[in-house]
Scaffold this active site. Structure first.
Site, PDB file in Angstrom:
ATOM      1  N   ARG A 104      -3.464  16.361   6.480  1.00 18.43           N
ATOM      2  CA  ARG A 104      -2.697  16.962   7.787  1.00 18.43           C
ATOM      3  C   ARG A 104      -1.456  16.373   7.861  1.00 18.43           C
ATOM      4  O   ARG A 104      -0.764  17.222   8.164  1.00 18.43           O
ATOM      5  CB  ARG A 104      -3.525  16.306   8.829  1.00 18.43           C
ATOM      6  N   SER A 122     -11.334  16.509  20.833  1.00 24.06           N
ATOM      7  CA  SER A 122     -12.103  17.397  20.114  1.00 24.06           C
ATOM      8  C   SER A 122     -13.445  17.444  20.404  1.00 24.06           C
ATOM      9  O   SER A 122     -14.248  18.463  20.071  1.00 24.06           O
ATOM     10  CB  SER A 122     -11.942  16.754  18.698  1.00 24.06           C
ATOM     11  N   ASP A 123     -14.332  16.463  21.166  1.00 24.75           N
ATOM     12  CA  ASP A 123     -15.557  16.851  21.634  1.00 24.75           C
ATOM     13  C   ASP A 123     -15.625  15.917  22.986  1.00 24.75           C
ATOM     14  O   ASP A 123     -14.884  14.887  23.252  1.00 24.75           O
ATOM     15  CB  ASP A 123     -16.594  16.035  20.528  1.00 24.75           C
ATOM     16  N   HIS A 129       0.954  -1.273   0.043  1.00 28.57           N
ATOM     17  CA  HIS A 129      -0.115  -0.160  -0.084  1.00 28.57           C
ATOM     18  C   HIS A 129       0.803   1.142  -0.093  1.00 28.57           C
ATOM     19  O   HIS A 129       0.255   2.291   0.090  1.00 28.57           O
ATOM     20  CB  HIS A 129      -0.887  -0.023   1.092  1.00 28.57           C
ATOM     21  N   GLY A 163      -3.791  12.473  16.642  1.00 29.00           N
ATOM     22  CA  GLY A 163      -4.974  12.471  16.221  1.00 29.00           C
ATOM     23  C   GLY A 163      -6.124  13.180  17.217  1.00 29.00           C
ATOM     24  O   GLY A 163      -5.421  13.801  18.102  1.00 29.00           O
ATOM     25  N   ARG A 209       1.224   8.091  16.881  1.00 30.74           N
ATOM     26  CA  ARG A 209      -0.013   8.512  16.519  1.00 30.74           C
ATOM     27  C   ARG A 209      -0.438   9.797  16.843  1.00 30.74           C
ATOM     28  O   ARG A 209      -0.308  10.448  17.858  1.00 30.74           O
ATOM     29  CB  ARG A 209      -1.181   7.300  16.522  1.00 30.74           C
TER      30      ARG A 209
HETATM   31  N1  HPA Z   1     -15.597   8.598  18.986  1.00 32.25           N
HETATM   32  C1  HPA Z   1     -14.395   8.065  18.112  1.00 32.25           C
HETATM   33  N2  HPA Z   1     -13.238   8.580  17.717  1.00 32.25           N
HETATM   34  C2  HPA Z   1     -13.150   9.870  17.988  1.00 32.25           C
HETATM   35  C3  HPA Z   1     -14.115  10.581  18.653  1.00 32.25           C
HETATM   36  C4  HPA Z   1     -15.411   9.930  19.116  1.00 32.25           C
HETATM   37  O1  HPA Z   1     -16.352  10.607  19.756  1.00 32.25           O
HETATM   38  N3  HPA Z   1     -13.964  11.727  18.703  1.00 32.25           N
HETATM   39  C5  HPA Z   1     -12.804  11.977  17.800  1.00 32.25           C
HETATM   40  N4  HPA Z   1     -12.398  10.569  17.425  1.00 32.25           N
END
Ligand code: HPA
Length: 234
Positions: free
Chosen positions: A24, A203-204, A4, A89, A87
């Site tokens: 990114r 991020s959340d 790959h 992310g 990693r």
């Molecule tokens: N779930 C899985 N992966 C993610 C999430 C999530 O809420 N937010 C960012 N990556």
């Protein structure tokens, strides 16, 4: 080339950053590395090699999920001799002490996936970070003043989980964040005797509903990239 990745032997550095998004990877190469050159475009999964403070470093997009991480990390280690993989992310959190924009390092990665079944072990495998890179991340944090939480994270196969409150049982086990790749990276690295670490920014938040603005994400991203690169060269 490997199955790959279309790169000649020797063009990928021993130390590499692994973002999910190939664009990114391009951004990191252009903004954080010197003299970066693209070595892979297969499937649009861009990879670059340059230097960071004079040390050769590569950055390779790996896509989303454990199957994709499993493929790229395996080929990078076994076909290109990569030794140190971080990693970088994003992740969601459901932990009361962890907030959006925080950086979390996965000391270990639980999983709801069958990924480790393929290794046919006589028990339940516990994917963990490489100790060497963990220690270096601590040193890089002291040097840069960029803080992180460290603990267990969970790698899931399902982003749109339909089970109500599925995360509550992970939260009860003090799991810090949910993402989708770390467990496969840790398992491959262990199997192939390489060093791996997963570093994520939140991020959340699944409980408080907090989200990040694009400006906040940009700043946090820059901090995490600095921490990851300083870890690779520590
Ligand atoms: N779930 C899985 N992966 C993610 C999430 C999530 O809420 N937010 C960012 N990556």
């Amino acid at each position: 080339m490997s199955t790959h990745i279309n790169a000649a032997k020797g063009v990928i550095a021993e130390s590499i950053l692994l973002p999910g998004d190939p664009l990114r990877a391009k951004f990191i190469a252009e903004n954080f590395l010197e003299n970066a050159r693209c070595y892979n475009e297969v499937r649009g999964m861009l990879g670059f090699t340059g230097t960071y403070r004079g040390v050769p470093v590569s950055v390779q997009g790996i896509g989303m999920g454990m199957p994709s991480m499993g493929i790229y990390s395996w080929e990078l280690i076994n076909d290109y001799g990569v030794r140190n993989l971080i990693r970088v992310g994003t992740a969601g959190s459901f932990h009361e002490d962890i907030h959006v924009r925080d950086i979390v390092v996965g000391v270990s990665a639980s999983l709801d996936s069958s990924y480790t079944n393929a290794f046919d072990l006589p028990g339940i495998y516990a994917p963990g970070a490489g100790y060497d890179l963990l220690v270096k991340a601590g040193k890089a944090s002291e040097k840069t003043g960029i803080a992180f939480h460290a603990g267990n994270i969970v790698s899931t196969d399902v982003f749109y989980d339909q089970r109500e409150d599925w995360w509550k049982r992970w939260a009860a086990m003090n799991v810090m964040a949910v993402e989708m790749e770390a467990a496969a990276l840790y398992t491959n690295a262990a199997r192939c005797k390489a060093n791996a670490l997963a570093m994520v920014t939140i991020s959340d938040h699944l409980v408080t509903g907090e989200e990040t603005t694009s400006e906040e994400r940009e700043k946090t991203f820059t901090d995490m990239m600095t921490l990851a690169l300083e870890t690779l060269i520590a």
